[in-house]
Motif scaffolding. Structure first.
Motif, PDB file in Angstrom:
ATOM      1  N   MET A 249     -27.620 -11.315 -25.424  1.00 36.57           N
ATOM      2  CA  MET A 249     -27.031 -13.019 -26.032  1.00 36.57           C
ATOM      3  C   MET A 249     -26.016 -13.121 -26.505  1.00 36.57           C
ATOM      4  O   MET A 249     -25.713 -13.479 -26.922  1.00 36.57           O
ATOM      5  CB  MET A 249     -27.529 -14.095 -25.427  1.00 36.57           C
ATOM      6  N   ALA A 250     -27.404 -12.371 -27.939  1.00 39.16           N
ATOM      7  CA  ALA A 250     -26.467 -13.174 -29.554  1.00 39.16           C
ATOM      8  C   ALA A 250     -25.092 -11.763 -29.302  1.00 39.16           C
ATOM      9  O   ALA A 250     -24.430 -12.071 -30.127  1.00 39.16           O
ATOM     10  CB  ALA A 250     -27.641 -12.305 -30.212  1.00 39.16           C
ATOM     11  N   ASN A 251     -25.505 -11.079 -28.998  1.00 36.37           N
ATOM     12  CA  ASN A 251     -24.270  -9.835 -28.857  1.00 36.37           C
ATOM     13  C   ASN A 251     -23.128 -10.756 -28.261  1.00 36.37           C
ATOM     14  O   ASN A 251     -22.167 -10.612 -29.092  1.00 36.37           O
ATOM     15  CB  ASN A 251     -24.830  -8.468 -28.342  1.00 36.37           C
ATOM     16  N   ALA A 252     -23.265 -10.603 -26.751  1.00 35.93           N
ATOM     17  CA  ALA A 252     -22.285 -11.811 -26.528  1.00 35.93           C
ATOM     18  C   ALA A 252     -21.430 -12.978 -26.786  1.00 35.93           C
ATOM     19  O   ALA A 252     -20.732 -13.093 -27.052  1.00 35.93           O
ATOM     20  CB  ALA A 252     -23.035 -12.028 -24.725  1.00 35.93           C
ATOM     21  N   THR A 253     -23.033 -13.435 -27.696  1.00 36.71           N
ATOM     22  CA  THR A 253     -21.465 -14.917 -27.953  1.00 36.71           C
ATOM     23  C   THR A 253     -20.695 -14.514 -29.299  1.00 36.71           C
ATOM     24  O   THR A 253     -20.099 -14.806 -29.609  1.00 36.71           O
ATOM     25  CB  THR A 253     -23.221 -15.569 -28.136  1.00 36.71           C
ATOM     26  N   ILE A 254     -21.197 -13.519 -29.672  1.00 37.30           N
ATOM     27  CA  ILE A 254     -20.498 -12.843 -31.537  1.00 37.30           C
ATOM     28  C   ILE A 254     -19.740 -12.373 -30.705  1.00 37.30           C
ATOM     29  O   ILE A 254     -18.434 -12.427 -31.291  1.00 37.30           O
ATOM     30  CB  ILE A 254     -21.497 -11.791 -32.277  1.00 37.30           C
ATOM     31  N   PHE A 255     -19.557 -11.335 -29.771  1.00 37.60           N
ATOM     32  CA  PHE A 255     -18.595 -10.740 -28.898  1.00 37.60           C
ATOM     33  C   PHE A 255     -17.411 -11.771 -28.992  1.00 37.60           C
ATOM     34  O   PHE A 255     -16.596 -12.159 -29.310  1.00 37.60           O
ATOM     35  CB  PHE A 255     -18.851 -10.252 -27.806  1.00 37.60           C
ATOM     36  N   VAL A 256     -17.946 -12.914 -27.791  1.00 35.12           N
ATOM     37  CA  VAL A 256     -17.126 -14.037 -27.387  1.00 35.12           C
ATOM     38  C   VAL A 256     -16.492 -14.505 -28.469  1.00 35.12           C
ATOM     39  O   VAL A 256     -14.941 -15.330 -28.631  1.00 35.12           O
ATOM     40  CB  VAL A 256     -17.833 -15.503 -26.543  1.00 35.12           C
ATOM     41  N   MET A 257     -17.033 -15.134 -29.566  1.00 29.37           N
ATOM     42  CA  MET A 257     -16.440 -15.632 -30.989  1.00 29.37           C
ATOM     43  C   MET A 257     -15.328 -15.202 -31.706  1.00 29.37           C
ATOM     44  O   MET A 257     -14.065 -15.124 -31.614  1.00 29.37           O
ATOM     45  CB  MET A 257     -18.195 -16.158 -31.733  1.00 29.37           C
ATOM     46  N   GLY A 258     -15.752 -13.993 -31.604  1.00 29.16           N
ATOM     47  CA  GLY A 258     -14.497 -12.645 -32.140  1.00 29.16           C
ATOM     48  C   GLY A 258     -13.326 -12.620 -31.521  1.00 29.16           C
ATOM     49  O   GLY A 258     -12.517 -11.957 -32.051  1.00 29.16           O
ATOM     50  N   LEU A 259     -13.491 -13.064 -29.678  1.00 29.11           N
ATOM     51  CA  LEU A 259     -12.147 -12.304 -29.289  1.00 29.11           C
ATOM     52  C   LEU A 259     -10.598 -13.156 -29.781  1.00 29.11           C
ATOM     53  O   LEU A 259     -11.155 -14.372 -30.342  1.00 29.11           O
ATOM     54  CB  LEU A 259     -12.035 -13.210 -28.111  1.00 29.11           C
ATOM     55  N   ASP A 260      -9.553 -13.050 -29.703  1.00 33.44           N
ATOM     56  CA  ASP A 260      -8.477 -13.914 -30.169  1.00 33.44           C
ATOM     57  C   ASP A 260      -7.884 -14.523 -29.008  1.00 33.44           C
ATOM     58  O   ASP A 260      -8.487 -14.722 -27.325  1.00 33.44           O
ATOM     59  CB  ASP A 260      -7.090 -12.363 -30.135  1.00 33.44           C
TER      60      ASP A 260
ATOM     61  N   ASN B  38     -19.580 -17.142 -18.212  1.00 37.63           N
ATOM     62  CA  ASN B  38     -21.078 -16.812 -18.352  1.00 37.63           C
ATOM     63  C   ASN B  38     -21.339 -15.666 -18.972  1.00 37.63           C
ATOM     64  O   ASN B  38     -20.750 -15.158 -19.006  1.00 37.63           O
ATOM     65  CB  ASN B  38     -20.776 -16.574 -16.400  1.00 37.63           C
ATOM     66  N   VAL B  39     -22.536 -15.744 -19.286  1.00 38.54           N
ATOM     67  CA  VAL B  39     -22.766 -14.531 -19.755  1.00 38.54           C
ATOM     68  C   VAL B  39     -24.792 -14.649 -18.674  1.00 38.54           C
ATOM     69  O   VAL B  39     -25.334 -15.310 -18.847  1.00 38.54           O
ATOM     70  CB  VAL B  39     -23.728 -14.689 -21.619  1.00 38.54           C
ATOM     71  N   GLY B  40     -24.840 -12.537 -18.710  1.00 38.38           N
ATOM     72  CA  GLY B  40     -26.149 -12.051 -17.638  1.00 38.38           C
ATOM     73  C   GLY B  40     -26.049 -10.759 -17.608  1.00 38.38           C
ATOM     74  O   GLY B  40     -25.069 -10.028 -18.552  1.00 38.38           O
ATOM     75  N   THR B  41     -26.890 -10.371 -16.824  1.00 35.99           N
ATOM     76  CA  THR B  41     -27.179  -8.892 -16.570  1.00 35.99           C
ATOM     77  C   THR B  41     -25.923  -8.709 -15.458  1.00 35.99           C
ATOM     78  O   THR B  41     -25.923  -7.445 -15.484  1.00 35.99           O
ATOM     79  CB  THR B  41     -28.452  -8.325 -16.548  1.00 35.99           C
ATOM     80  N   GLY B  42     -26.379  -9.369 -14.529  1.00 35.84           N
ATOM     81  CA  GLY B  42     -25.472  -9.452 -13.349  1.00 35.84           C
ATOM     82  C   GLY B  42     -26.089  -8.331 -12.268  1.00 35.84           C
ATOM     83  O   GLY B  42     -26.416  -8.596 -11.001  1.00 35.84           O
TER      84      GLY B  42
ATOM     85  N   LYS C  12     -12.188 -24.923 -36.776  1.00 36.64           N
ATOM     86  CA  LYS C  12     -11.242 -24.640 -35.857  1.00 36.64           C
ATOM     87  C   LYS C  12     -11.789 -23.489 -34.871  1.00 36.64           C
ATOM     88  O   LYS C  12     -11.428 -23.547 -33.897  1.00 36.64           O
ATOM     89  CB  LYS C  12     -10.423 -23.669 -36.066  1.00 36.64           C
ATOM     90  N   LYS C  13     -13.152 -22.836 -34.985  1.00 34.81           N
ATOM     91  CA  LYS C  13     -13.860 -22.140 -33.873  1.00 34.81           C
ATOM     92  C   LYS C  13     -15.318 -22.642 -33.561  1.00 34.81           C
ATOM     93  O   LYS C  13     -15.661 -22.761 -34.678  1.00 34.81           O
ATOM     94  CB  LYS C  13     -13.685 -20.433 -34.540  1.00 34.81           C
ATOM     95  N   LEU C  14     -15.865 -22.802 -32.994  1.00 33.16           N
ATOM     96  CA  LEU C  14     -17.068 -23.657 -32.306  1.00 33.16           C
ATOM     97  C   LEU C  14     -18.036 -22.508 -31.260  1.00 33.16           C
ATOM     98  O   LEU C  14     -16.366 -22.779 -29.925  1.00 33.16           O
ATOM     99  CB  LEU C  14     -17.222 -24.610 -32.398  1.00 33.16           C
ATOM    100  N   VAL C  15     -18.587 -21.887 -30.612  1.00 36.95           N
ATOM    101  CA  VAL C  15     -18.932 -21.773 -29.724  1.00 36.95           C
ATOM    102  C   VAL C  15     -20.548 -22.516 -29.032  1.00 36.95           C
ATOM    103  O   VAL C  15     -21.344 -22.173 -30.308  1.00 36.95           O
ATOM    104  CB  VAL C  15     -19.654 -20.176 -29.844  1.00 36.95           C
ATOM    105  N   LEU C  16     -20.424 -23.005 -27.974  1.00 34.76           N
ATOM    106  CA  LEU C  16     -22.209 -23.568 -27.540  1.00 34.76           C
ATOM    107  C   LEU C  16     -22.450 -23.062 -26.608  1.00 34.76           C
ATOM    108  O   LEU C  16     -21.983 -22.803 -25.606  1.00 34.76           O
ATOM    109  CB  LEU C  16     -20.962 -24.645 -27.296  1.00 34.76           C
ATOM    110  N   LEU C  17     -23.819 -22.905 -26.669  1.00 33.87           N
ATOM    111  CA  LEU C  17     -24.258 -22.202 -25.162  1.00 33.87           C
ATOM    112  C   LEU C  17     -24.921 -22.891 -24.749  1.00 33.87           C
ATOM    113  O   LEU C  17     -25.432 -24.385 -24.603  1.00 33.87           O
ATOM    114  CB  LEU C  17     -25.511 -21.989 -26.439  1.00 33.87           C
ATOM    115  N   GLY C  18     -24.894 -22.667 -23.555  1.00 34.57           N
ATOM    116  CA  GLY C  18     -24.704 -23.978 -22.330  1.00 34.57           C
ATOM    117  C   GLY C  18     -26.174 -22.959 -21.731  1.00 34.57           C
ATOM    118  O   GLY C  18     -27.016 -22.190 -21.727  1.00 34.57           O
ATOM    119  N   SER C  19     -26.255 -23.128 -20.380  1.00 35.14           N
ATOM    120  CA  SER C  19     -27.641 -22.973 -19.433  1.00 35.14           C
ATOM    121  C   SER C  19     -27.373 -22.654 -17.817  1.00 35.14           C
ATOM    122  O   SER C  19     -26.621 -23.556 -18.039  1.00 35.14           O
ATOM    123  CB  SER C  19     -28.800 -23.604 -19.131  1.00 35.14           C
TER     124      SER C  19
END
Length: 323
Positions: free
Chosen positions: A216-227, A243-247, A99-106
């Motif tokens: 990046m790993a921390n952000a990806t796990i964060f996004v996966m965990g969002l309701d 988007n995931v970056g530093t700004g 049911k849940k998947l996160v794909l990393l792009g660029s």
């Protein structure tokens, strides 16, 4: 209840960072397969793997990646392998009830002359940077694959678009790697051999954003965990990537000067303007992720120092793949 979490590409820089952080969580069983054990471009093998492993969540960090030289040299491999891997993993996940998947792009999915910083809405609004267009097309297809499965099948497949990443377990091939590992290797070797100068590709004027892989790993796990309600609050059903970056960005010249200081090279910097610069600027608009409550924490200098320390201490274990 324990979750079975499959990390595709677990031996790569991002996948290994995700695993390091997942291991700190309770109630998670991590599932991995090496490339020798599972060829993700082989549809039957991928289907069999998912059918026999009862996966609950997928972090799709597997990809063929490289810098400007590699993208220019192997365009067919970049588009074919990335398309096949995305299609096989996403479809097999759906067909086995994931049911849940996160794909990393660029960030290269955005047009060469996209507005800066680049918002998610810039996708498909103009021409791509020619030097990495095949790879970018494959990553855009991955985003649309997830969106299409969400719309038709009601799954929750998300896509995160990282800026330029670096850190532990990067690929340090001297010509086919990305700018930071290639530059770090060049400065390190020059220091060891007391060279008088280091040559950097391009004019030094393009601006780039760089993020440490642990962020990046921390952000990806964060996004996966969002309701789903929280995630949907900042996205659109037909534009679901984030988007995931530093700004924060810097010129390639500034990067080279920081790298010289971190490595301790005391010679001269020379810029080879005959080599391609790529896009003039690539800075991500990360306002959506910040609105959700996440922001990067590792500075460029601190991240480069951590990476260089790891690089020096792991000379016999460096990845130096062809691409």
């Amino acid at each position: 209840m324990r979750k079975r979490v499959y990390v595709a590409g677990h031996q790569g820089m991002v996948g290994s960072a995700i695993i390091r952080q997942l291991r700190e969580q309770d109630e998670v069983d991590i599932v991995t397969r090496s490339r020798a054990e599972l060829d993700l471009t082989d549809q039957r093998s991928v289907n069999d793997f998912f059918a026999s492993n009862a996966i609950d969540e997928v972090y799709h960090a597997a990809a063929k990646v490289g810098g400007i030289f590699a993208n220019n040299t192997y365009p067919a491999e970049f588009i074919y392998q990335n398309l096949m891997v995305e299609c096989n993993v996403v479809d097999a996940a759906y067909r086995t009830g994931v049911k849940k998947l996160v794909l990393l792009g660029s960030s290269c999915i955005y047009p060469k002359l996209a507005p800066q910083p680049m918002p998610e809405s810039a996708l498909l609004t103009s021409y791509l940077e020619p030097t990495n267009e095949p790879y970018a097309i494959a990553k855009i297809a991955g985003i649309k694959l997830c969106e299409s499965y969400n719309r038709q099948y009601g799954v929750d497949y998300r896509s995160v678009m990282p800026t330029n990443l670096y850190g532990q377990n990067d690929n340090f091939h001297p010509t086919n790697s990305h700018v930071i590992p290639a530059m770090m290797l060049r400065f390190h070797n020059a220091k060891l051999t007391d060279d008088e100068q280091v040559v950097v590709w391009g004019t030094g004027s393009p601006m780039r954003e760089f993020m440490h892989v642990d962020d990046m790993a921390n952000a990806t796990i964060f996004v996966m965990g969002l309701d789903q309600d929280s995630y949907d609050s900042v996205t659109d059903p037909r534009l679901t990537h984030i988007n995931v970056g530093t700004g924060i960005d810097c010129t390639i010249r500034e990067l080279a000067e920081t790298m010289r200081a971190v490595v301790g090279f005391e010679g001269e910097l020379v810029f080879d303007a005959d080599k391609p610069d790529g896009a003039p600027r690539k800075l991500l608009d990360v306002s959506k992720l910040r609105e959700l409550g996440w922001s990067a924490s590792v500075s460029l200098e601190a991240g480069l120092q951590q990476t260089y320390d790891w690089f020096v201490n792991n000379q016999t274990h460096l990845r130096v793949g062809a691409a």
